[in-house]
Scaffold this motif. Structure first.
Motif, short mmCIF file in Angstrom:
data_model
loop_
_atom_site.label_atom_id
_atom_site.label_comp_id
_atom_site.label_asym_id
_atom_site.label_seq_id
_atom_site.Cartn_x
_atom_site.Cartn_y
_atom_site.Cartn_z
N PRO A 199 0.88 -1.28 -0.12
CA PRO A 199 -0.31 0.07 -0.37
C PRO A 199 0.98 1.17 0.16
CG PRO A 199 -1.04 -1.30 1.45
CD PRO A 199 0.20 -1.72 0.99
N SER A 200 1.89 1.49 0.39
CA SER A 200 3.06 2.53 0.64
C SER A 200 3.40 2.77 -0.98
CB SER A 200 4.26 2.27 1.86
OG SER A 200 3.50 2.08 3.62
N MET A 201 3.54 1.39 -1.05
CA MET A 201 4.54 1.31 -2.56
C MET A 201 3.41 2.53 -3.62
SD MET A 201 5.77 -1.94 -3.69
CE MET A 201 6.06 -3.18 -1.49
N ALA A 202 2.19 1.87 -3.32
CA ALA A 202 0.96 2.72 -4.51
C ALA A 202 0.55 4.31 -4.47
CB ALA A 202 -0.69 1.48 -3.76
N SER A 203 0.76 4.63 -2.56
CA SER A 203 0.81 5.89 -2.30
C SER A 203 2.14 6.99 -3.00
CB SER A 203 0.78 6.03 -0.92
OG SER A 203 -0.40 5.07 0.00
N LEU A 204 3.20 6.00 -2.67
CA LEU A 204 4.52 6.71 -3.31
C LEU A 204 4.19 6.27 -5.28
CD1 LEU A 204 6.98 7.87 -3.43
CD2 LEU A 204 8.42 5.15 -3.03
N LEU A 205 3.82 5.34 -5.24
CA LEU A 205 3.32 5.54 -7.36
C LEU A 205 2.34 7.14 -7.26
CD1 LEU A 205 3.34 1.46 -7.65
CD2 LEU A 205 4.90 3.66 -8.78
N SER A 206 1.38 6.99 -6.55
CA SER A 206 0.49 8.36 -6.68
C SER A 206 1.12 8.82 -6.85
CB SER A 206 -0.29 7.76 -5.79
OG SER A 206 -1.72 6.22 -5.97
N GLU A 207 1.93 9.08 -5.39
CA GLU A 207 2.63 10.90 -5.26
C GLU A 207 3.61 10.98 -6.82
OE1 GLU A 207 5.24 12.96 -2.71
OE2 GLU A 207 4.33 11.36 -1.60
N VAL A 208 3.89 9.94 -6.87
CA VAL A 208 5.41 10.57 -8.09
C VAL A 208 4.88 11.11 -9.72
CG1 VAL A 208 6.88 9.66 -9.90
CG2 VAL A 208 6.91 9.09 -7.16
N ILE A 209 3.63 10.54 -9.58
CA ILE A 209 2.85 10.24 -11.51
C ILE A 209 1.64 11.34 -11.22
CG2 ILE A 209 3.19 8.14 -11.90
CD1 ILE A 209 1.03 7.23 -11.95
N ASP A 210 1.66 12.12 -10.01
CA ASP A 210 -0.12 12.91 -9.21
C ASP A 210 -0.75 12.08 -10.20
OD1 ASP A 210 -1.30 14.93 -8.66
OD2 ASP A 210 -0.29 16.31 -10.48
N HIS A 211 -1.09 10.85 -10.03
CA HIS A 211 -2.77 9.96 -10.00
C HIS A 211 -2.77 9.08 -9.42
CE1 HIS A 211 -6.11 8.98 -12.70
NE2 HIS A 211 -5.41 7.85 -12.94
N LYS A 212 -4.12 9.34 -9.32
CA LYS A 212 -4.20 8.30 -7.61
C LYS A 212 -3.15 6.33 -7.92
CE LYS A 212 -6.08 6.35 -3.93
NZ LYS A 212 -5.44 6.07 -2.41
N VAL A 213 -3.21 6.06 -7.21
CA VAL A 213 -2.94 4.56 -7.92
C VAL A 213 -3.65 3.30 -6.70
CG1 VAL A 213 -1.30 2.96 -8.31
CG2 VAL A 213 -0.88 4.88 -9.37
#
Length: 247
Positions: A199-213
C-alpha cells in the motif's frame, strides 16, 4: 602485464538492467583511477548493437555477441579474461533454474552459488540485491496505465526493500576493479526509507505520477519457481537495509 597490455573483464548481459550500469561504472571509475591500468570490457549481449557506453583512452568497451546456449560464443567471450560478471537467472528461465535446483527460484540462486564455489580455480564474489526498482516498469506499468492499479501477491503488511540498479552496478564495478572481494558476499539494498509495504508503494506511485494508484492484492503463485519467492517476501525476507552501497 606490461603497460601496453590490457586486463580483460567480461560483463555478461551488458545491455540488461544491471549489466549496463556495471559497464558504465567500470568505465567511469577506471578512466580516472590513480593506478593507470588499461582495461578491456567484453560487453557481452545477445544484441551488441545497443551497447551505449563509449570507450576511453584507458578503458576499451568491446561489444560481443553471446548466445548462452552456444558454447563457442561463450568460450570466445571468455578468452583471456581475468574476471566475469554474471547475473542469475539469465543462464536460464526462472522455471528452469528451479527445475535444476529441485527448489524454488531463491533456492536456485543458493544452489548456483554453491556450485560455483565448489569449482577449483574460481573465486566467487556474490552480490545479493533486494528488489529492483525497475521491476515497476517491467511488471506493473501496464496495470498502472490501464487500471490505475498496482497488483502484487505481497499482501498489505509485509515490507520489501527496493534498490536502484545503478547502485548494484556500482558495487559490482568496485568488486571487479579492486582486490580483496574474492569469496565475499554482499547484501546490496536501497536506503531504509526504500523499505515499503505494498500500500505504501501505491501511495508513492500516486505521488510521483500525480494520479491515484490503488493496490490490489493477488493470490500467491502456486508454481515451484515463484511460489517460494513470494512466501519469502511475505514473511519479511526483504525487510532489510544494509550499508553495502556506501562501503
Amino acid at each position: 602485464m606490461s603497460a601496453a597490455e590490457r586486463e580483460v573483464v567480461c560483463v555478461l548481459g551488458a545491455t540488461g538492467n544491471i549489466g549496463e550500469h556495471v559497464v558504465r561504472e567500470i568505465v567511469e571509475r577506471q578512466s580516472t583511477a590513480e593506478d593507470n591500468r588499461l582495461l578491456t570490457i567484453r560487453a557481452a549481449s545477445r544484441n551488441s548493437a545497443v551497447i551505449m557506453v563509449q570507450s576511453t583512452s584507458r578503458v576499451q568497451v568491446q561489444p560481443v555477441l553471446v548466445d548462452l546456449e552456444d558454447g563457442a560464443s561463450i568460450a570466445a567471450a571468455f578468452e583471456d579474461v581475468s574476471k566475469i560478471f554474471l547475473v542469475l537467472p539469465q543462464v536460464a528461465s526462472p522455471q528452469k533454474m528451479a527445475e535444476y535446483s529441485k527448489g524454488d527460484l531463491g533456492q536456485a540462486h543458493v544452489d548456483a552459488e554453491a556450485y560455483i564455489r565448489s569449482l577449483q580455480g574460481l573465486a566467487l564474489t556474490s552480490i545479493r540485491p533486494t528488489s529492483f526498482n525497475t521491476n515497476f516498469l517491467k511488471y506493473d506499468l501496464p496495470s498502472i496505465k490501464e487500471r490505475s492499479c498496482f497488483c502484487s501477491p505481497l499482501g498489505t503488511q509485509a515490507k520489501v526493500n527496493w534498490v536502484d540498479c545503478r547502485d548494484i552496478g556500482a558495487v559490482a564495478a568496485c568488486c571487479l576493479l579492486q582486490p580483496g572481494h574474492e569469496g565475499k558476499t554482499y547484501d546490496v539494498t536501497g536506503p531504509a526509507n526504500s523499505t515499503l509495504t505494498a500500500p505504501s508503494m501505491a501511495s508513492l506511485l500516486s505521488e510521483v505520477i500525480d494520479h491515484k494508484v490503488e493496490y490490489e492484492e493477488l493470490p500467491v503463485p502456486l508454481d515451484g519457481a515463484y511460489g517460494g519467492l513470494w512466501k519469502f517476501l511475505r514473511s519479511g525476507g526483504f525487510d532489510v537495509s544494509t550499508n553495502a552501497v556506501e562501503q
